[in-house]
Design a protein around this motif. Structure first.
Motif, PDB file in Angstrom:
ATOM      1  N   TRP A   9       1.003  -1.119  -0.017  1.00 54.74           N
ATOM      2  CA  TRP A   9      -0.194   0.150   0.057  1.00 54.74           C
ATOM      3  C   TRP A   9       0.817   1.202   0.059  1.00 54.74           C
ATOM      4  O   TRP A   9       1.728   1.339   0.855  1.00 54.74           O
ATOM      5  CB  TRP A   9      -0.959   0.028   1.347  1.00 54.74           C
ATOM      6  N   ASN A  10       0.730   2.210  -0.990  1.00 54.28           N
ATOM      7  CA  ASN A  10       1.424   3.284  -1.128  1.00 54.28           C
ATOM      8  C   ASN A  10       0.912   4.218   0.069  1.00 54.28           C
ATOM      9  O   ASN A  10       0.063   4.933  -0.094  1.00 54.28           O
ATOM     10  CB  ASN A  10       1.215   3.863  -2.355  1.00 54.28           C
ATOM     11  N   ALA A  11       1.837   4.571   0.900  1.00 55.04           N
ATOM     12  CA  ALA A  11       1.197   5.267   2.200  1.00 55.04           C
ATOM     13  C   ALA A  11       1.391   6.827   1.535  1.00 55.04           C
ATOM     14  O   ALA A  11       2.436   7.301   1.139  1.00 55.04           O
ATOM     15  CB  ALA A  11       2.437   5.182   3.361  1.00 55.04           C
ATOM     16  N   GLY A 379      10.718   3.484   1.350  1.00 50.59           N
ATOM     17  CA  GLY A 379      11.056   1.831   1.054  1.00 50.59           C
ATOM     18  C   GLY A 379       9.734   1.098   1.606  1.00 50.59           C
ATOM     19  O   GLY A 379       8.866   1.704   1.976  1.00 50.59           O
ATOM     20  N   THR A 380       9.989  -0.220   1.643  1.00 48.78           N
ATOM     21  CA  THR A 380       9.116  -0.947   2.230  1.00 48.78           C
ATOM     22  C   THR A 380       9.030  -1.045   3.715  1.00 48.78           C
ATOM     23  O   THR A 380      10.064  -1.539   4.402  1.00 48.78           O
ATOM     24  CB  THR A 380       9.192  -2.577   1.462  1.00 48.78           C
ATOM     25  N   GLU A 404       6.042   2.271   1.270  1.00 49.08           N
ATOM     26  CA  GLU A 404       5.086   1.052   0.750  1.00 49.08           C
ATOM     27  C   GLU A 404       4.863   0.313   2.089  1.00 49.08           C
ATOM     28  O   GLU A 404       5.755  -0.029   2.605  1.00 49.08           O
ATOM     29  CB  GLU A 404       5.726   0.367  -0.339  1.00 49.08           C
ATOM     30  N   ILE A 405       3.649   0.105   2.412  1.00 46.92           N
ATOM     31  CA  ILE A 405       3.444  -0.853   3.605  1.00 46.92           C
ATOM     32  C   ILE A 405       2.936  -2.134   3.058  1.00 46.92           C
ATOM     33  O   ILE A 405       1.896  -2.195   2.272  1.00 46.92           O
ATOM     34  CB  ILE A 405       2.453  -0.111   4.728  1.00 46.92           C
ATOM     35  N   GLU A 406       3.310  -3.256   3.688  1.00 50.72           N
ATOM     36  CA  GLU A 406       2.946  -4.317   3.465  1.00 50.72           C
ATOM     37  C   GLU A 406       1.680  -4.974   4.296  1.00 50.72           C
ATOM     38  O   GLU A 406       1.556  -4.699   5.346  1.00 50.72           O
ATOM     39  CB  GLU A 406       4.253  -5.392   3.749  1.00 50.72           C
TER      40      GLU A 406
END
Length: 438
Positions: A9-11, A379-380, A404-406
């Motif tokens: 998910w693009n924060a 980053g992730t 980007e959140i997993e």
């Protein structure tokens, strides 16, 4: 077979100071306690403003499996709970600590075997403390961790038991919630390091008293680290559920990190929820905090300051505070939270790893974290199937590009629709305000 990659998910980055009012759904902790007490009550109870999330739906499904009737009104958040004769069944705990620790004592009162299991990650969560305590109180249980089976006999002797609850306050709350239905009630004595998250035990005690149960505590003659519940009838109560203050902390943090202003309505003037501690924490970090009537408003500072704080009693706020600390302009020391290594994940190791992966400077200590100022980059951010890890990443993403959140969906554990609420908060700022701030 190719492994399934977790969704990212693009924060969203805040283009200007966040200006919003955010209404939060009900407290998970209060909802699940009220469901237990209603299921053991002497008649039908109504819960108004109940949280509907994965954790609370797991509790509802489990109680239904054990013979309780739970009817939801059209709004989904008004629940009518009618006790029934407890029977054997199957309980899916998911990752919900309240289900896996509050329901075994209820199951000991059932007529039949109750099998417990949950998500793969849940099988490593410590449960021996409460299961062994129940055995000493007369329960027949196979297993010491998920999966396990409670062979209910329709009643439980109860009595006195000594436990080490330094790993979780839920071990104490789980025994207390059902204790009035035990033949002899229960006396729980704790021996070991201090019990964490004591406000959650205070919440349990207050709700038991609201249901007409006599409870002695360390502060009311129970003795040092001793709680006593007398056997008695649990009265049916119509519960009005407070907003979830721990879920609110991420939204208030949004004001703090962007120099904006966020208001959360219906903030209780008096509460046992640990989330209320965010007010003092944000003040310490330089924010302006005011409670006007039932509206709590946070205005963020130009720069966040670091802090040195013992979070032992409010450990669930650690991911939010760590996210704030990673964006502060001074060092922070978070202490008293070694017990977080046994939560949904090892939160201390996870927070240190994810902050450092973004260029931060976080280190584990024996009982917490030290976080020093550093310039973060994109980053992730891994969530570890932990809802509060996911929201911590969202806070950082407000001021750092490319986060980007997993598996942001894991937030449904306690706050379904988090992504929508987060986006609504960001876009609530009037366009004129956005232009003026850009």
């Amino acid at each position: 077979m190719e492994a399934v990659r977790p969704s990212l998910w693009n924060a969203p980055r805040a283009e200007s100071p966040v200006l919003a009012t955010v209404a939060l759904p009900g407290s998970k902790s209060i909802t699940n306690r009220a469901l237990i007490l209603a299921a053991l009550g002497d008649g039908p109870s109504t819960l108004t403003g109940a949280l509907r999330s994965r954790d609370t739906d797991l509790m509802i499904d489990a109680l239904r499996a054990l013979g309780t009737t739970v009817d939801a009104a059209a709004d989904g958040t008004t629940l009518r709970v009618t006790p029934g004769s407890l029977r054997g069944g199957v309980v899916d705990c998911g990752l919900a600590g309240t289900v896996m620790r509050f329901l075994p004592p209820v199951s000991a009162l059932a007529d039949g075997a109750v099998r417990f299991d949950g998500d793969e990650q849940a099988r490593t969560r410590p449960l021996g403390t409460i299961l062994n305590a129940l055995r000493r109180l007369g329960a027949d249980i196979d297993g010491d961790a998920l999966p396990f089976t409670v062979r209910g006999a329709g009643s439980l002797r109860g009595g006195s038991v000594t436990i080490d609850a330094s790993g979780s306050s839920q071990f104490v709350s789980g025994l207390l919630l059902s204790a009035a239905s035990f033949d002899e009630g229960v006396t729980v004595h704790h021996e070991g390091e201090p019990v964490p998250s004591m406000p959650h035990i205070d919440m349990t005690v207050e709700m038991l008293r609201q249901a007409g149960i006599e409870v002695s505590t360390p502060a009311t003659g129970g003795g040092a680290d001793t709680w006593h519940v007398r056997p008695g009838v649990i009265r049916a109560v119509d519960w009005v559920i407070e907003p979830d203050l721990s879920n609110a902390t991420a939204f208030l943090a949004a004001a703090a990190v962007t120099g904006g202003e966020v208001t959360v309505p219906l903030w209780p003037a008096r509460t046992t929820q640990p989330g209320d501690a965010i007010r003092e924490i944000l003040l310490t970090m330089g924010a302006e905090v005011r409670l006007e009537g039932s509206n709590l408003t946070v205005r963020g500072p130009r720069k966040l300051t670091g802090l040195d704080i013992d979070l032992h009693d409010v450990g669930e706020l650690t991911p939010t505070v760590a996210a704030l600390a990673s964006l502060a302009d001074g060092p922070s020391h978070l202490r008293g939270i070694a017990h977080l290594r046994g939560h949904e994940t090892d939160r201390l190791a996870a927070l240190a790893h994810e902050i450092n992966a973004l260029g931060g400077n976080a280190a584990e200590t024996a009982d917490g974290l030290t976080i020093l100022p550093a310039e973060l980059h994109g980053g992730t951010w891994r969530s570890y199937a932990d809802h509060r890890m996911a929201t911590a990443g969202a806070i950082i993403g407000l001021t750092v590009d490319g986060i980007e959140i997993e598996d942001i969906g894991t937030t449904a554990k306690t706050l379904p629709g988090f992504e929508t609420l987060w986006a609504t908060m960001l876009f609530e700022t009037p366009k004129t305000e956005r232009k003026a701030s850009s």
